[in-house]
Structures are given as structure tokens and as C-alpha cells.
Design a protein around this motif. Sequence first.
Motif, mmCIF file in Angstrom:
data_model
loop_
_atom_site.group_PDB
_atom_site.id
_atom_site.type_symbol
_atom_site.label_atom_id
_atom_site.label_comp_id
_atom_site.label_asym_id
_atom_site.label_seq_id
_atom_site.Cartn_x
_atom_site.Cartn_y
_atom_site.Cartn_z
ATOM 1 N N ARG A 153 0.871 -1.183 0.000
ATOM 2 C CA ARG A 153 0.000 0.000 0.000
ATOM 3 C C ARG A 153 0.896 1.216 0.000
ATOM 4 N N PRO A 155 1.230 5.351 0.033
ATOM 5 C CA PRO A 155 0.637 6.687 0.142
ATOM 6 C C PRO A 155 1.166 7.577 -0.978
ATOM 7 N N SER A 161 -2.838 16.058 0.576
ATOM 8 C CA SER A 161 -3.918 15.251 -0.020
ATOM 9 C C SER A 161 -3.396 13.865 -0.385
ATOM 10 N N GLU A 163 -3.325 9.920 -0.803
ATOM 11 C CA GLU A 163 -4.241 8.815 -1.059
ATOM 12 C C GLU A 163 -3.467 7.505 -0.991
ATOM 13 N N ASP A 164 -4.130 6.487 -0.458
ATOM 14 C CA ASP A 164 -3.531 5.156 -0.417
ATOM 15 C C ASP A 164 -3.792 4.446 -1.739
ATOM 16 N N ARG A 697 -12.333 11.430 14.957
ATOM 17 C CA ARG A 697 -11.647 11.861 13.732
ATOM 18 C C ARG A 697 -11.190 13.322 13.851
ATOM 19 N N GLN A 701 -7.110 13.165 13.456
ATOM 20 C CA GLN A 701 -6.607 13.443 12.116
ATOM 21 C C GLN A 701 -5.587 14.587 12.080
ATOM 22 N N PRO A 708 -3.330 8.447 6.494
ATOM 23 C CA PRO A 708 -4.745 8.054 6.561
ATOM 24 C C PRO A 708 -5.104 7.602 7.968
ATOM 25 N N GLU A 710 -7.918 5.264 9.998
ATOM 26 C CA GLU A 710 -9.001 4.285 9.879
ATOM 27 C C GLU A 710 -9.701 4.129 11.218
#
Length: 854
Positions: A153, A155, A161, A163-164, A697, A701, A708, A710
Amino acid sequence: MFRRRKREQDLDRELRDHLEFEAQERGDRRPLGNMALIKEDVREAWGWMWLDRLAQDLRYAFRTLRKSPAFAATAVLSLALGIGASAAIFSLIDALLLRWLPVYNPRELVQLTIAGVPGAVPPLMESFSYPLVQALETHREIFAGLCGFTGGRFPTGPRESIEDANGAWVTGEFYETLGLQPAAGRLLTPRDDKPGAVPAAVIGYGYWERKYGRDPRIVGQSIQIFGKPVSVVGVTPAGFTGANVGQVADITLPLAILPQLQPDDPYMIDASSWWIRVVARPRPGISRDQVKARLQTIWPQLAESAIPASMPGALRRVRGTWIEPRPGGSGWTDLRRQFRQPLYVLMALTGLVLLIACANVANLLLARATARRKEIALRFAIGASRVRIVRQMLTESLLLSLSGAALGVALAWLCSRFLLELLSSGQSRAIALDVAPNWHVLGVAMVVGIGSAVVFGLVSSGAQPARKRRSAAPLLVVAQVALSLLLLIGAGLFVRTLQNLRGLDPGFQREDVFLASVDGSKLGYRDARLAGFYGDALRRIETLHGVEAASFSAITPLSGGGISNHVTIGGKPIDREQTELIPVSARYFETMRTPVLLGREFTARDDARAPKVAIVNQAFATRYLPEGHPLGQRLGVGSQGLEYEIVGVVRNSIYESLRETPPPTVYVPLIQRIGRTGAVYEVRAAGSLVQVASALRTILQPMLPGLPLEIHTFDAQVERMLVEERLMATLAASFGVLGLALAAIGLYGLLAYTVARRTSEIGIRMALGADRRRVILMVMKRAGVLTLAGVAIGAPCALALTRLARSLLFGLGPRDPTTFGAAAVALLAAAALASFLPARRASKVDPMTSLRCE
């Protein structure tokens, strides 16, 4: 074939010429014979009459079925459900277990595994270390190509910004070994897989299409991966998604650049990390057995040279082992080990559904053939041959079967998407499989359709006397009932297994608990700074409105893994097996609501400066400390033998699997062995779950910039562990209900036909004094006899077959009497319902009307 009208006109003109010639020669118009027969003989000489007759048969079959829409719809739908269920499961089996990778000559590829691994069950290992893969690559006398690969995975994107992206780490010969050509640019080569090489990446065709609109200018540009620029050098060919089946490799990176992108994890490519799968292409003329024989001679020396003497554990791991090559053309996935047996069991269940559907249609056709006996007799009387009648009936059956197969394939496509979503519900990321019906699935559906058409056509062709056809109908119903009983028992066993696992007491309360995964080490924190980071986040969480208790740990129960280590008591190993070792924070047992039976729980005072303490579970205390008081005793943990004092005993808890017996477990304060460990926060909510999740969150965050976060419920994590059981229970229950419905329809059809055929007899009985109650009991008695006969046949078969699924059950045996009894009762209830309507219709027969009709 294409100018039929003109040829018929030419034939008529030629026959007229013959008649005129005969009249001129003999002075009269003697006929040449049967003109229609002469025309038939001429058409036979043309050679295309079989096609003409086929078209006639199809038109007649279509008109016949159109006049009986209820019969046609029931037959087509029955077949569609049976074929659709079978095709859906087969399409999943094909995509997961059978399908070749879209590469050059995949049948040549072999996957290398290490056999004879001590302590492994089974004694086989599918992973290698990076140095071992490099050493194997050098043996060109055996392999034309050899490569390593594993999933990952990544990043991607700028820090604000990220994304995985799904990806793969590969060695430099990956694409060369598979024989692939790029869709744009170039693919990775051995030059890219060298220490210090400029970071290069290949993106997948789907990712290129989805994110960049197939813009060729992306080749040569850089993208941010792990916060560092990586040059995109090419795009994989369309259709190739990687060698990890079920995972799409959107980005592929060479393993040698891992230390550049992840400087905190350089050990991932040393001899201590075993995480790479190996696939190879033997040189032409070298078989798998020859590969095994040649590697057996060089493997010991090769392994010793690739593993340094400073890693004695890794050396012990390979001593006495050998390389076992296995077929590798279908790629690799751990999903096969998890779902192979459930899918085969489900395939057997769908086979039963298909058999019930076929028996149902055969019964319908038998009844229809009996009703058409006058028509068939009339066709025989006017000269139709037996072959012609059989061909006509085969055509009708073919039309029914192929219609059912076509509808079944459409149902299979819809069901396959549902099955894929059901499988993905148990994974951290969605499973990517192409389950659209391909030529394999279409071929199976066509074979089933044509095969059933032949059987149905012969059954309904009138080739057997009516008496034999009538005697076959009850046998088919009995067979349906027996097969339905098998399905219902299987469904009951799997549904009860799921209920048992869901109702199991795991030693903690999972309701109203959120889990939030946080890894402060990715932000550069270590040791004391990392402990401070985790402690600060915990204090913020505890202040949130609606939070009753909170803690964090290195691993949570039922997350799919565990941590184990060697433990000693008084300097002596307690067992050859390793003990579960779970690092947790203060208030962990309070948050999880796991009772502390003796002593105390960890507190905030048990930090890195305090004496090392441990808590053990009941299984550990009972097994290793049977005498004396466990509190105050000292444990040695790990290869360094760090000593911990036991300060408490807690109730047993399940960690790795709901099916396991709680193993001996030692809990230690995570803060006392922090290192660079990731953490999972357990947060017990006392208020609104939505509000608590949103507040979590909001707090966490900002503490994880660019990473990210979870957050999910503990219930969702447990359901992930039950994906196999949910798959079996959901589908087996669906198939059981379907089989029961088909059997009921078959029984209803037989009784309805029997009542219609015996209308006069019933009328005479009622005229002689039989009341409606007696008539209803007469019809329902027949249904009961057939059902009991099916149960009597199906029950012993179920007793013999259910033991094959023993490993899939939990909390009950394969011969569970409750399940068997409930299945039999359900069948009898369905039979009673199916027989009541025909029985009620029979009881309303007017004796005078029936006698006048006769």
C-alpha cells in the motif's frame, strides 16, 4: 438455403414439364406418383433439409410453448435458478482458483516454495527473503527468468492530499519473466532494482485510464510516493493487474529502492524478512521435477551464502528444507487457502439445486407428455417416424433449456457481483476479481443446457409407455425431496455455526467500542517521544463527550493476527511453543470489560521508568503456575530474558480466531517496550456512536498530517473475521430455501396432474359417499408418503456427506439431531402446503359434472 422460394418455383416448373412430357408421349396425364413425396425426395437431394426441418421444429416448439406460458415460465425459471446458482459459484471458483494470468505462456510458470520447514503446519512456506530471491535469480542454467513480488500500500500525492494506492513490490526481472510488453513507455528492468537506482515506478493500465485519462505524457513525470518523487517509466498492458490475485497493482515499485522511500524500514530487504513470493520460468526442456532435483543439490549452499552468520534464527529456518516448485501460472493469493474448501462445498450445494431443478422440469415434461399422448399417437398414425417425434421433442427441450441457460448466465452475473462484495466484507481492502461470465462459465452453462435438453427430450418424446412415464414422476419427486433435505441440513448446519460464533463469549465486550489505528512511528517518533505522542492522544480522547473509557494496544482481538514470544519462568522455558504476548496500555481491561480475577490492572504509573510488570490470563496461570499464588512470580520474556513481575490475572480472551481455545497469554505495558510500535485505540462509547466517531476523527486526524486514519467499530472487525461463515450461511440458506421451493413446486405439479387425471375416479368416490375431508386426506396422504420416502432416502445420505464439512462447523457436530429434525419438519410443512391446494381442488369436484365429462 438463401434462395428457397426460387428453388421451389424451379421444382414446381420442372415437375410440370415432366407431366407435360408424359402427356405428349402417352397421350394421357398419368401421375408420376405422390407429388409431395417426390418434392421431399428432391429437397433431400439439395442437402439443406436438416436446416429447414430445424427451423420448422423451432417454429413449432415456440408456438407450442407460447400456448402454455405458465408451463414454459416455470420450466425456464427452474432451470435458470439452478444454472444461475451453479454458474455464479463456478465463476468465482474460476476467477480465484483456476484462471491463468494474462501473461505469455502462463502454463510454463512455477511458484517456488520452501518445504520441510520445522514447526510449520503444513511444513511449507511460500515466502522468501530478498537476498534469497537475488541468489536464485543467478541460476540461469535452470531458469529462463525468475522474479519476486509481493503486495503493498503506497501513500501517494502531496502531503496535504495523500491517497492510499494499491501496489506491488517486485524484483527487476518481474515483467521480463512474465513476458509482458508495456502499453506506454517501458517496464521495470534489473537496472531499476539496484541499490541507489533512481526511483522508478510502473503504473497499471486501469490506474492510468482512471486517474490520467490515458495521457501518454505521464510517462517521464514524477509522482509523490511516501512523500518522495518517483518517476513513472511506463504503463502495464491492459488486462494485467498483477500477480497477486484479488489485488490490483496500481503502482509497481522495485524492491531495491525500498530503503530510499521508507528509510525507517531498511530491514524489509535483508535476510531476516520473509515476505516475497517467487515465480519462475524454467528453461525450455526442463520439467518441474527436474527443477526440484537441480535445486535440491544447490539449495543448502545457496541459502547459507544468502543468509549471514549473524542471523542464526534465519539459518535454522532453512536447514533441512528443500525447494518445492508448484504450478504458478495462476498467480498467488492467500484467499485460496481461506476460501477453497467453502467454495467447493458451495459448488456441491449448487449442484444439488441444479439436480432439483432438472428433476422439477423433467416432472413437468412427463406430465405434459402424458397430456399430449393423443397428439403423439395421431402423428404416429399419419406417418411420422419415431426419430421425427424424438427430434421434435428434443427441439422443444432445447429451446427450454437454452432459454433457461441464457437467463441463468444473466442471474450468475448479478449473483457473482453480490458474492464478490460478500467476500470483500472480510478484507481490509476490496477484492478485485473479474467475475463476469467468460467462455469457461458460458461453456459450462451451455453443456448443462444441452445435456438437460437431451435428457428432457428423451423423457418427453413418448419413447416410453405412458405407464412407465407415470411411474417415473413420483420417483422424481422423491429424488427432489431427498436432495432438498440435503440442502436444508447443510443450510441449518452453516447457519447454526454462524449463530454459535456470533453468540460466543470471547472474554470481552465488543459492543459500543470504536477502534482507531494510529502509527506515530511514521511521523518520526521513537521510544520516549512515541510514548508521549500516544499518551497525549489518549488524554485527548478521554476528554471527549460520550467516551466512557479508552486505551491503546499493539494489537486488538480478532484483528487477524497475533504477537508471540518465548517466555521463561525461573530461567527455564515453559514450553517449546511460544506464548501470546500482548502489549497494552493502562485501563485496557476496563475498556474491554475483561474481568481482573486477581491482583490489579495496569495504571499510568507503569511507565518506562517503573519496574516491569505483567498480567497473565487464566490459561497461563492454570497451565504454568498450577501451584502457589501467581502474583509476585517473575517471567522472562524474549531472547534477552527481560524480567516482568506478575501483578494480575485476567479472564481468558480470544485473540486470533473465534474458533480457537484461548491460549496462554501474557500482557505487558506497551509503554515499557514502545520502540517504534504502531497502536490501536480502543474507545468505549457511552453516547451517540456517530458523534463519538466524528469527535475521534476531529481530534486524531490533525495529529496525523498526511497519514490516513481508519476508524471502525469492534463489531465490524468481528464480522470481518466471520466472512467465511457468513458466506456459507447466507448462500447455503438461500440454496436451501430455493431447493425447498423447487421440491414443493414439483410435488404440487405432480399432485395437480394426478388430481386432473383422476377427476372421474374422485367424482365416483364422492358419488358413492366419500366426503370432502376424506378426499383431502387421500391427496395429502400421497404427498406425505412421497415426502417421507424422500426423507428416508435423504437422511442417510446426509449423515454420510455432512462429515466432509466438519472443519467448517463450530459448536455442533455434522450429525446434529436438531438440524436434521428441523430440516425434516420444514420439508413436511412445505409438502403439506404444496398438497393442500390440489387436495382442496379435488374436494370440490362435482360428481355429476365429472361423470358427464367422462
